[in-house]
Write a protein that holds these residues in place. Structure first.
Motif, mmCIF file in Angstrom:
data_model
loop_
_atom_site.group_PDB
_atom_site.id
_atom_site.type_symbol
_atom_site.label_atom_id
_atom_site.label_comp_id
_atom_site.label_asym_id
_atom_site.label_seq_id
_atom_site.Cartn_x
_atom_site.Cartn_y
_atom_site.Cartn_z
ATOM 1 N N SER A 49 0.835 -1.194 0.000
ATOM 2 C CA SER A 49 0.000 0.000 0.000
ATOM 3 C C SER A 49 0.871 1.245 0.000
ATOM 4 O O SER A 49 1.931 1.272 0.614
ATOM 5 C CB SER A 49 -0.906 -0.003 1.225
ATOM 6 N N MET A 50 0.415 2.255 -0.658
ATOM 7 C CA MET A 50 1.157 3.515 -0.720
ATOM 8 C C MET A 50 1.098 4.270 0.611
ATOM 9 O O MET A 50 1.795 5.256 0.784
ATOM 10 C CB MET A 50 0.630 4.388 -1.855
ATOM 11 N N MET B 283 5.025 6.027 1.342
ATOM 12 C CA MET B 283 5.454 5.707 -0.028
ATOM 13 C C MET B 283 4.798 6.670 -1.022
ATOM 14 O O MET B 283 5.427 7.078 -1.997
ATOM 15 C CB MET B 283 5.086 4.263 -0.370
ATOM 16 N N LEU B 284 3.556 7.050 -0.752
ATOM 17 C CA LEU B 284 2.872 8.000 -1.635
ATOM 18 C C LEU B 284 3.561 9.354 -1.596
ATOM 19 O O LEU B 284 3.740 9.991 -2.635
ATOM 20 C CB LEU B 284 1.391 8.138 -1.258
ATOM 21 N N ALA C 204 6.612 9.120 -3.714
ATOM 22 C CA ALA C 204 6.271 9.116 -5.140
ATOM 23 C C ALA C 204 5.894 10.516 -5.613
ATOM 24 O O ALA C 204 6.325 10.949 -6.692
ATOM 25 C CB ALA C 204 5.128 8.139 -5.407
ATOM 26 N N ALA D 103 -4.038 7.671 -0.893
ATOM 27 C CA ALA D 103 -4.161 6.219 -1.017
ATOM 28 C C ALA D 103 -5.277 5.753 -0.091
ATOM 29 O O ALA D 103 -5.327 6.144 1.072
ATOM 30 C CB ALA D 103 -2.843 5.556 -0.645
#
Length: 99
Positions: free
Chosen positions: A1-2, A14-15, A18, A72
Protein backbone atom coordinates in the motif's frame (compact mmCIF):
# COMPACT_ATOMS: atom_id res chain seq x y z
CA UNK A 1 0.00 0.00 0.00
CA UNK A 2 1.16 3.52 -0.72
CA UNK A 3 0.25 4.41 2.88
CA UNK A 4 3.19 2.36 4.14
CA UNK A 5 5.93 4.37 5.77
CA UNK A 6 8.93 4.85 3.52
CA UNK A 7 11.39 4.74 6.41
CA UNK A 8 11.63 3.50 9.97
CA UNK A 9 11.01 6.97 11.43
CA UNK A 10 7.44 6.79 10.14
CA UNK A 11 7.52 9.66 7.67
CA UNK A 12 7.04 10.06 4.74
CA UNK A 13 4.74 7.45 3.26
CA UNK A 14 5.45 5.71 -0.03
CA UNK A 15 2.87 8.00 -1.64
CA UNK A 16 4.69 11.07 -0.30
CA UNK A 17 7.95 9.74 -1.77
CA UNK A 18 6.27 9.12 -5.14
CA UNK A 19 4.74 12.61 -5.19
CA UNK A 20 8.11 14.17 -4.38
CA UNK A 21 9.78 12.15 -7.15
CA UNK A 22 7.24 13.32 -9.74
CA UNK A 23 7.45 16.96 -8.61
CA UNK A 24 11.26 16.86 -8.70
CA UNK A 25 11.27 15.28 -12.17
CA UNK A 26 8.87 17.92 -13.55
CA UNK A 27 10.86 20.80 -12.04
CA UNK A 28 14.12 19.48 -13.46
CA UNK A 29 12.55 18.73 -16.83
CA UNK A 30 11.09 22.25 -17.11
CA UNK A 31 14.63 23.65 -17.03
CA UNK A 32 15.30 22.05 -20.42
CA UNK A 33 14.42 24.01 -23.57
CA UNK A 34 13.00 20.79 -25.02
CA UNK A 35 10.35 20.63 -22.30
CA UNK A 36 8.03 23.14 -23.98
CA UNK A 37 6.58 20.27 -26.02
CA UNK A 38 6.14 17.97 -23.01
CA UNK A 39 2.65 16.81 -22.10
CA UNK A 40 1.68 14.97 -18.95
CA UNK A 41 -1.24 12.83 -17.90
CA UNK A 42 -2.08 11.64 -14.41
CA UNK A 43 -3.78 8.25 -14.09
CA UNK A 44 -4.53 6.62 -10.76
CA UNK A 45 -5.49 3.11 -9.72
CA UNK A 46 -9.17 4.09 -9.61
CA UNK A 47 -11.49 2.24 -11.98
CA UNK A 48 -12.04 3.84 -15.42
CA UNK A 49 -13.08 6.47 -16.22
CA UNK A 50 -12.35 7.89 -12.75
CA UNK A 51 -8.66 7.03 -13.09
CA UNK A 52 -7.99 10.07 -15.31
CA UNK A 53 -7.12 12.93 -12.98
CA UNK A 54 -5.34 15.19 -15.49
CA UNK A 55 -5.50 14.88 -19.27
CA UNK A 56 -3.08 15.73 -22.07
CA UNK A 57 -4.64 19.15 -22.62
CA UNK A 58 -4.62 20.27 -18.98
CA UNK A 59 -1.97 22.73 -17.90
CA UNK A 60 0.94 22.12 -15.55
CA UNK A 61 -0.80 23.89 -12.67
CA UNK A 62 -3.68 21.39 -12.87
CA UNK A 63 -1.17 18.53 -12.97
CA UNK A 64 0.78 19.64 -9.89
CA UNK A 65 -2.44 20.45 -8.03
CA UNK A 66 -3.80 16.94 -8.63
CA UNK A 67 -0.49 15.37 -7.59
CA UNK A 68 -0.78 17.16 -4.24
CA UNK A 69 -4.37 15.96 -3.78
CA UNK A 70 -3.61 12.27 -4.34
CA UNK A 71 -4.49 9.96 -1.46
CA UNK A 72 -4.16 6.22 -1.02
CA UNK A 73 -7.34 4.49 0.14
CA UNK A 74 -7.02 0.74 -0.23
CA UNK A 75 -5.07 -2.05 -1.84
CA UNK A 76 -5.35 -2.34 -5.61
CA UNK A 77 -4.35 -5.08 -8.00
CA UNK A 78 -1.37 -3.78 -9.93
CA UNK A 79 -2.18 -5.83 -13.01
CA UNK A 80 -5.64 -4.30 -13.45
CA UNK A 81 -4.30 -0.77 -12.98
CA UNK A 82 -1.54 -1.31 -15.56
CA UNK A 83 -4.02 -2.81 -18.02
CA UNK A 84 -6.29 0.25 -17.64
CA UNK A 85 -3.31 2.53 -18.21
CA UNK A 86 -2.10 0.76 -21.35
CA UNK A 87 -5.65 0.51 -22.72
CA UNK A 88 -6.03 4.27 -22.25
CA UNK A 89 -2.65 5.05 -23.82
CA UNK A 90 -3.25 2.76 -26.80
CA UNK A 91 -6.67 4.29 -27.43
CA UNK A 92 -5.17 7.79 -27.34
CA UNK A 93 -2.34 6.76 -29.67
CA UNK A 94 -4.81 5.42 -32.21
CA UNK A 95 -7.03 8.50 -32.01
CA UNK A 96 -4.22 11.06 -32.16
CA UNK A 97 -1.70 9.31 -34.38
CA UNK A 98 1.01 10.02 -31.82
CA UNK A 99 3.51 7.22 -31.49
Amino acid sequence: SMNQKANSAGRPTMLDAAKNAVETFVKLRQKSPDSRLDRYILLTFDDPPNHIKVGWKDNMLAFTDQIKKLQAFSLTTLGAALKNTFDFLNLNRMMSGID
